[in-house]
Design an enzyme around this catalytic site. Structure first.
Site, PDB file in Angstrom:
ATOM      1  N   LYS A  53       0.842  -1.108  -0.026  1.00 48.29           N
ATOM      2  CA  LYS A  53       0.180   0.042   0.041  1.00 48.29           C
ATOM      3  C   LYS A  53       0.849   1.167   0.124  1.00 48.29           C
ATOM      4  CE  LYS A  53      -3.587  -2.343   2.083  1.00 48.29           C
ATOM      5  NZ  LYS A  53      -4.552  -2.784   3.253  1.00 48.29           N
ATOM      6  N   GLN A  97      -5.552  -2.171   9.265  1.00 42.06           N
ATOM      7  CA  GLN A  97      -5.323  -3.588   8.793  1.00 42.06           C
ATOM      8  C   GLN A  97      -5.686  -4.452   9.554  1.00 42.06           C
ATOM      9  OE1 GLN A  97      -3.456  -3.629   5.772  1.00 42.06           O
ATOM     10  NE2 GLN A  97      -3.969  -5.894   5.841  1.00 42.06           N
ATOM     11  N   ASP A 120     -11.696   1.570   2.780  1.00 43.22           N
ATOM     12  CA  ASP A 120     -11.588   0.165   2.755  1.00 43.22           C
ATOM     13  C   ASP A 120     -13.195  -0.161   2.484  1.00 43.22           C
ATOM     14  OD1 ASP A 120      -9.258  -1.245   2.709  1.00 43.22           O
ATOM     15  OD2 ASP A 120      -9.292  -1.552   4.892  1.00 43.22           O
TER      16      ASP A 120
END
Ligand code: NDP
Length: 283
Positions: A53, A97, A120
């Protein structure tokens, strides 16, 4: 002849488009999109994803911050970092995460993320908006799956799409997005009776189960488009998908490789969402 759905090429195209969008936004409004990633503990898989990322942010001109917290961090400390980043004007996209250590309530943490920064697409508000087709951030893996199909010229409307796996991050949202693209959708899972009867009539088969090479040639329809979201390590430590790629290859019409397919798209669509979040903050 079978078409290889090239996630490397298509994700590079998406990142190039995002990079151009970032430049334009900077020139027009002085805003640089910013992404903050929080990682708790040292899960090796998560560490690799976070590194990818950061690399994609550098490639697209997106400002990135990584916040590493120890595995024994308290839920309260993690939440206070989320609240701080929610209020930070440099940050337009914020993600935590997963997975988180067991002592932390994952749902509570996700719910704490500001909806406008939920790149997300995991917060309940975002998921609800996706379901009813309102403006939202589409979750990156299923969005990447749709873009792969569209940019490879696979027709979705009117097709029989079968999804194997019903997780909140792959199967369920992939089903919703395929439905919104006018496919007729079936969702299969571990309690499905006669899985092969379902997969065998799929024009589009999307697989996200986490079991190496489980979908074999006898389970797929000739000429079908196969999208394999699975990322598994086989006995030799090699990364393989949930579909027996070599076994099905000659029978199907199109297929995503693993690696080189869906995984790359997930990161590219995260960059896309972060740019979108910054654009929305600019108006
Ligand atoms: P989960 O473990 O959360 O879900 C797996 C799903 O597969 C469940 O719905 C389960 O059914 C179903 N399933 C398991 N075994 C079978 C079986 N034998 N027959 C039919 N269905 C079965 O996994 P995720 O969705 O998180 O991940 C799935 C795969 O996708 C993994 O390989 C993961 O690494 C990969 N992944 C890839 C991403 C990417 O960027 N490309 C992103 C996220 C995940 P049930 O609900 O009944 O238990």
């Amino acid at each position: 002849m079978t078409t290889v759905i090239d996630g490397r090429k298509i994700s590079a195209e998406i990142k190039a488009e995002v990079a151009a969008g970032v430049e334009k936004l900077k020139a027009e409004s002085g805003i640089t999109p910013g992404l903050a990633v929080i990682i708790v503990g040292e899960d090796p898989g998560s560490t690799i994803y976070v590194r990818n990322k950061e690399k994609a942010c550098a490639e697209t001109g997106i400002y990135s911050e990584k916040h590493e917290l120890p595995a024994d961090v308290s839920e309260e400390e993690l939440l206070s970092l989320v609240y701080r980043l929610n209020d930070d004007p440099k940050i337009h996209g914020l993600l935590v995460q997963l997975p988180l250590p067991k002592h932390i309530d994952e749902d509570k943490v996700i719910d704490a993320i500001e909806v406008k920064k939920d790149v997300d697409g995991f917060t309940p508000v975002n998921v609800g908006n996706m379901l009813i087709g309102k403006e939202c951030f589409l979750p990156c893996t299923p969005h990447g799956i749709i873009v792969l199909l569209q940019r490879s010229g696979v027709e979705i409307a009117g097709k029989d799409a079968v999804i194997v796996g019903r997780s909140n991050i792959v199967g369920k949202p992939a089903a919703v997005l395929l439905l919104q693209n006018n496919a007729t959708v079936t969702i299969c899972h571990s309690k499905t009776k006669d899985l092969a009867a379902h997969t065998g009539r799929a024009d589009i088969l999307v697989v996200g189960i986490g079991q190496p090479k489980m979908i074999t040639a006898d389970m797929v329809k000739a000429g079908a488009a196969i999208v394999d979201a699975g990322i598994n390590r086989n006995e030799e430590g090699k990364v393989v998908g949930d579909v027996d790629y070599d076994g099905v290859f000659d029978k199907v019409g199109a297929i995503t490789p693993v690696p080189g397919g869906v995984g790359l798209m997930t990161v590219a669509m995260l960059m896309f969402n972060t740019l979108e979040a910054a654009k929305r903050a600019a108006v």
